[in-house]
Design a protein around this motif. Structure first.
Motif, PDB file in Angstrom:
ATOM      1  N   VAL A   1      70.744  83.202 -18.511  1.00  0.00           N
ATOM      2  CA  VAL A   1      71.434  84.427 -18.903  1.00  0.00           C
ATOM      3  C   VAL A   1      70.477  85.266 -19.743  1.00  0.00           C
ATOM      4  O   VAL A   1      69.878  84.763 -20.699  1.00  0.00           O
ATOM      5  CB  VAL A   1      72.710  84.103 -19.718  1.00  0.00           C
ATOM      6  CG1 VAL A   1      73.327  85.377 -20.282  1.00  0.00           C
ATOM      7  CG2 VAL A   1      73.724  83.358 -18.860  1.00  0.00           C
ATOM      8  N   ASP A   2      70.283  86.514 -19.355  1.00  0.00           N
ATOM      9  CA  ASP A   2      69.443  87.425 -20.121  1.00  0.00           C
ATOM     10  C   ASP A   2      70.320  88.320 -20.981  1.00  0.00           C
ATOM     11  O   ASP A   2      71.302  88.884 -20.492  1.00  0.00           O
ATOM     12  CB  ASP A   2      68.578  88.280 -19.188  1.00  0.00           C
ATOM     13  CG  ASP A   2      67.465  87.462 -18.539  1.00  0.00           C
ATOM     14  OD1 ASP A   2      67.413  86.243 -18.771  1.00  0.00           O
ATOM     15  OD2 ASP A   2      66.658  88.058 -17.795  1.00  0.00           O
ATOM     16  N   LEU A   3      69.947  88.449 -22.257  1.00  0.00           N
ATOM     17  CA  LEU A   3      70.752  89.222 -23.198  1.00  0.00           C
ATOM     18  C   LEU A   3      70.010  90.481 -23.625  1.00  0.00           C
ATOM     19  O   LEU A   3      68.782  90.478 -23.729  1.00  0.00           O
ATOM     20  CB  LEU A   3      71.036  88.393 -24.459  1.00  0.00           C
ATOM     21  CG  LEU A   3      71.840  87.113 -24.247  1.00  0.00           C
ATOM     22  CD1 LEU A   3      70.954  85.902 -24.427  1.00  0.00           C
ATOM     23  CD2 LEU A   3      72.997  87.056 -25.207  1.00  0.00           C
TER      24      LEU A   3
ATOM     25  N   THR B   1      64.340  84.034 -28.328  1.00  0.00           N
ATOM     26  CA  THR B   1      64.188  85.487 -28.391  1.00  0.00           C
ATOM     27  C   THR B   1      62.965  85.868 -29.209  1.00  0.00           C
ATOM     28  O   THR B   1      62.447  85.064 -29.993  1.00  0.00           O
ATOM     29  CB  THR B   1      65.439  86.151 -29.001  1.00  0.00           C
ATOM     30  OG1 THR B   1      65.343  87.565 -28.822  1.00  0.00           O
ATOM     31  CG2 THR B   1      65.553  85.867 -30.494  1.00  0.00           C
TER      32      THR B   1
ATOM     33  N   ARG C   1      66.887  85.120 -24.013  1.00  0.00           N
ATOM     34  CA  ARG C   1      67.318  84.363 -22.843  1.00  0.00           C
ATOM     35  C   ARG C   1      67.987  83.065 -23.253  1.00  0.00           C
ATOM     36  O   ARG C   1      67.555  82.412 -24.189  1.00  0.00           O
ATOM     37  CB  ARG C   1      66.112  83.995 -21.976  1.00  0.00           C
ATOM     38  CG  ARG C   1      65.439  85.199 -21.353  1.00  0.00           C
ATOM     39  CD  ARG C   1      64.190  84.764 -20.639  1.00  0.00           C
ATOM     40  NE  ARG C   1      63.701  85.836 -19.775  1.00  0.00           N
ATOM     41  CZ  ARG C   1      62.668  85.717 -18.955  1.00  0.00           C
ATOM     42  NH1 ARG C   1      62.018  84.570 -18.876  1.00  0.00           N
ATOM     43  NH2 ARG C   1      62.295  86.734 -18.199  1.00  0.00           N
TER      44      ARG C   1
ATOM     45  N   TYR D   1      67.820  78.464 -25.915  1.00  0.00           N
ATOM     46  CA  TYR D   1      68.048  79.852 -26.344  1.00  0.00           C
ATOM     47  C   TYR D   1      66.835  80.320 -27.115  1.00  0.00           C
ATOM     48  O   TYR D   1      66.412  79.661 -28.058  1.00  0.00           O
ATOM     49  CB  TYR D   1      69.303  79.904 -27.232  1.00  0.00           C
ATOM     50  CG  TYR D   1      69.650  81.264 -27.809  1.00  0.00           C
ATOM     51  CD1 TYR D   1      69.408  82.454 -27.121  1.00  0.00           C
ATOM     52  CD2 TYR D   1      70.256  81.351 -29.068  1.00  0.00           C
ATOM     53  CE1 TYR D   1      69.754  83.685 -27.658  1.00  0.00           C
ATOM     54  CE2 TYR D   1      70.610  82.583 -29.608  1.00  0.00           C
ATOM     55  CZ  TYR D   1      70.354  83.743 -28.901  1.00  0.00           C
ATOM     56  OH  TYR D   1      70.693  84.964 -29.438  1.00  0.00           O
TER      57      TYR D   1
ATOM     58  N   VAL E   1      75.824  93.918 -27.798  1.00  0.00           N
ATOM     59  CA  VAL E   1      75.191  92.874 -26.988  1.00  0.00           C
ATOM     60  C   VAL E   1      75.797  92.837 -25.592  1.00  0.00           C
ATOM     61  O   VAL E   1      77.021  92.767 -25.436  1.00  0.00           O
ATOM     62  CB  VAL E   1      75.340  91.486 -27.659  1.00  0.00           C
ATOM     63  CG1 VAL E   1      74.655  90.407 -26.821  1.00  0.00           C
ATOM     64  CG2 VAL E   1      74.772  91.514 -29.076  1.00  0.00           C
ATOM     65  N   SER E   2      74.938  92.910 -24.594  1.00  0.00           N
ATOM     66  CA  SER E   2      75.365  92.715 -23.210  1.00  0.00           C
ATOM     67  C   SER E   2      74.529  91.582 -22.619  1.00  0.00           C
ATOM     68  O   SER E   2      73.468  91.236 -23.144  1.00  0.00           O
ATOM     69  CB  SER E   2      75.185  94.004 -22.403  1.00  0.00           C
ATOM     70  OG  SER E   2      73.836  94.407 -22.434  1.00  0.00           O
ATOM     71  N   ALA E   3      75.030  91.003 -21.553  1.00  0.00           N
ATOM     72  CA  ALA E   3      74.325  89.862 -20.962  1.00  0.00           C
ATOM     73  C   ALA E   3      74.713  89.715 -19.500  1.00  0.00           C
ATOM     74  O   ALA E   3      75.826  90.071 -19.120  1.00  0.00           O
ATOM     75  CB  ALA E   3      74.673  88.574 -21.724  1.00  0.00           C
ATOM     76  N   LYS E   4      73.779  89.217 -18.713  1.00  0.00           N
ATOM     77  CA  LYS E   4      74.122  88.923 -17.323  1.00  0.00           C
ATOM     78  C   LYS E   4      73.334  87.725 -16.813  1.00  0.00           C
ATOM     79  O   LYS E   4      72.286  87.368 -17.366  1.00  0.00           O
ATOM     80  CB  LYS E   4      73.887  90.135 -16.434  1.00  0.00           C
ATOM     81  CG  LYS E   4      72.471  90.614 -16.355  1.00  0.00           C
ATOM     82  CD  LYS E   4      72.407  91.852 -15.459  1.00  0.00           C
ATOM     83  CE  LYS E   4      70.999  92.408 -15.446  1.00  0.00           C
ATOM     84  NZ  LYS E   4      70.937  93.731 -14.819  1.00  0.00           N
TER      85      LYS E   4
ATOM     86  N   VAL F   1      77.583  84.650 -25.017  1.00  0.00           N
ATOM     87  CA  VAL F   1      77.444  83.543 -24.065  1.00  0.00           C
ATOM     88  C   VAL F   1      78.413  82.402 -24.395  1.00  0.00           C
ATOM     89  O   VAL F   1      79.078  81.862 -23.507  1.00  0.00           O
ATOM     90  CB  VAL F   1      75.986  83.029 -24.036  1.00  0.00           C
ATOM     91  CG1 VAL F   1      75.841  81.917 -22.994  1.00  0.00           C
ATOM     92  CG2 VAL F   1      75.019  84.169 -23.750  1.00  0.00           C
TER      93      VAL F   1
ATOM     94  N   GLU G   1      77.984  89.847 -14.746  1.00  0.00           N
ATOM     95  CA  GLU G   1      77.917  90.316 -16.131  1.00  0.00           C
ATOM     96  C   GLU G   1      78.906  89.569 -17.002  1.00  0.00           C
ATOM     97  O   GLU G   1      80.045  89.324 -16.613  1.00  0.00           O
ATOM     98  CB  GLU G   1      78.199  91.824 -16.187  1.00  0.00           C
ATOM     99  CG  GLU G   1      77.078  92.620 -15.561  1.00  0.00           C
ATOM    100  CD  GLU G   1      77.207  94.118 -15.780  1.00  0.00           C
ATOM    101  OE1 GLU G   1      77.985  94.526 -16.662  1.00  0.00           O
ATOM    102  OE2 GLU G   1      76.518  94.860 -15.050  1.00  0.00           O
TER     103      GLU G   1
END
Lengths: 144, 150
Positions: free
Chosen positions: A122-124, A86, A138, A84, A105-108, A71, A15
């Motif tokens: 990385v997916d956001l 969306t 992404r 990038y 915003v979170s991302a992993k 990111v 994460e």
């Protein structure tokens, strides 16, 4: 390219530090000027309501620009982001008060794409007022 | 109103060069509250291996969208400009945008679909530098919403 994040050190599921971004009417006016997007739905409440929106909404591109900071802050070198994309699924509604709205915003790391190119996907997830405002957000990031 | 499918594949003339300025990048970065020094400090950018300050990943949209105006306002295509919303956006970079770049955009209509009365147009913008080298490909999905009265 000079990111400090090592490809070998990340795993699927890693994460990134989440962030939340405040958005007020003043933010949108400023973004309109910087980006050259003066569509009145982003600053004129009367116009926004006339075209069927609940209120003034943020530029989709503003939300997209904020989301990728999770990111680029992680990678250090923004140029590590080589791809990038969306969908704009729901608008970020920005009321005319001193609080405005917030985009969380979170991302992993969702996949390690290429061991030689050292790229990861990385997916956001971007939320505002309990709703997902970006879809399939992404980024492809080239790591050290 | 369904749009003419024969416009798929149509490429519009390249735009006049847009010169990317350091202060324009700074203004954009500040407008999204982004304090990354790669956007504002040439020394910091050089330390990362860039020739000058670079632009945030979505900065180039301001340039490509202006170019896409050729498509949006093409009277022969007949997109209902007042009803256009932004459906999707994607950037695929060969290298970052750097201050001093002189960028041209060539827009092509990739697809035209009609979904539930909405006209959906995919526009691809190819962004090249002054040496005609590829910088970034920008994909923009525009949706002209169906008129409620129809």
């Amino acid at each position: 390219m000079a990111t400090t994040v090592s490809y070998d050190a990340v795993e699927v599921g890693t994460e990134l530090p989440a962030q939340s971004f405040p958005v007020t009417r003043a933010t949108l006016v400023r973004y309109a000027g910087a980006s050259g997007d003066f569509n009145p739905i982003h600053w004129n409440e009367k116009f926004a309501k006339e075209v069927g929106l609940p209120d003034v909404i943020a530029h989709g591109m503003f939300t997209m620009a904020e989301a990728i900071r999770v990111v680029t802050d992680w990678a250090g070198d923004p140029a590590a982001v080589i791809d990038y994309g969306t969908k704009f699924t729901k608008p970020v509604v920005v009321p005319n008060d001193d609080k405005g709205a917030t985009v969380e915003v979170s991302a992993k790391v969702a996949a390690k794409l290429d061991d030689e190119a050292r790229t990861v996907r990385v997916d956001l997830v971007a939320m505002s007022d309990g709703q997902k405002v970006l879809g399939m957000a992404r980024a492809v990031v080239k790591l050290a | 109103m369904a749009l003419d499918q024969s416009f798929v594949g149509r490429t519009y003339p390249a735009t006049e060069p847009y010169e990317v300025g350091r202060e324009k990048i700074r203004e954009f970065a500040e407008s999204v509250g982004d304090a990354n020094p790669a956007y504002t400090d040439p020394e910091a950018a050089r330390a990362l291996g860039h020739p000058d300050v670079i632009a945030p990943p979505t900065f180039v949209f301001a340039i490509s969208f202006r170019a896409a105006g050729l498509v949006i306002r093409d009277p022969q295509l007949g997109l209902d400009y007042d009803r256009v919303v932004h459906g999707e956006q994607k950037f695929a970079y060969t290298r970052p945008v750097v201050a001093g770049d002189r960028l041209t955009v060539t827009s092509t209509i990739e697809s035209i679909k009609s979904l539930a009365g909405n006209d959906v147009v995919m526009v691809r913008g190819e962004v090249h530098d002054a040496d005609s080298l590829h910088v970034v490909t920008v994909h923009t999905k525009l949706v002209a919403r169906a008129a409620e009265e129809a």
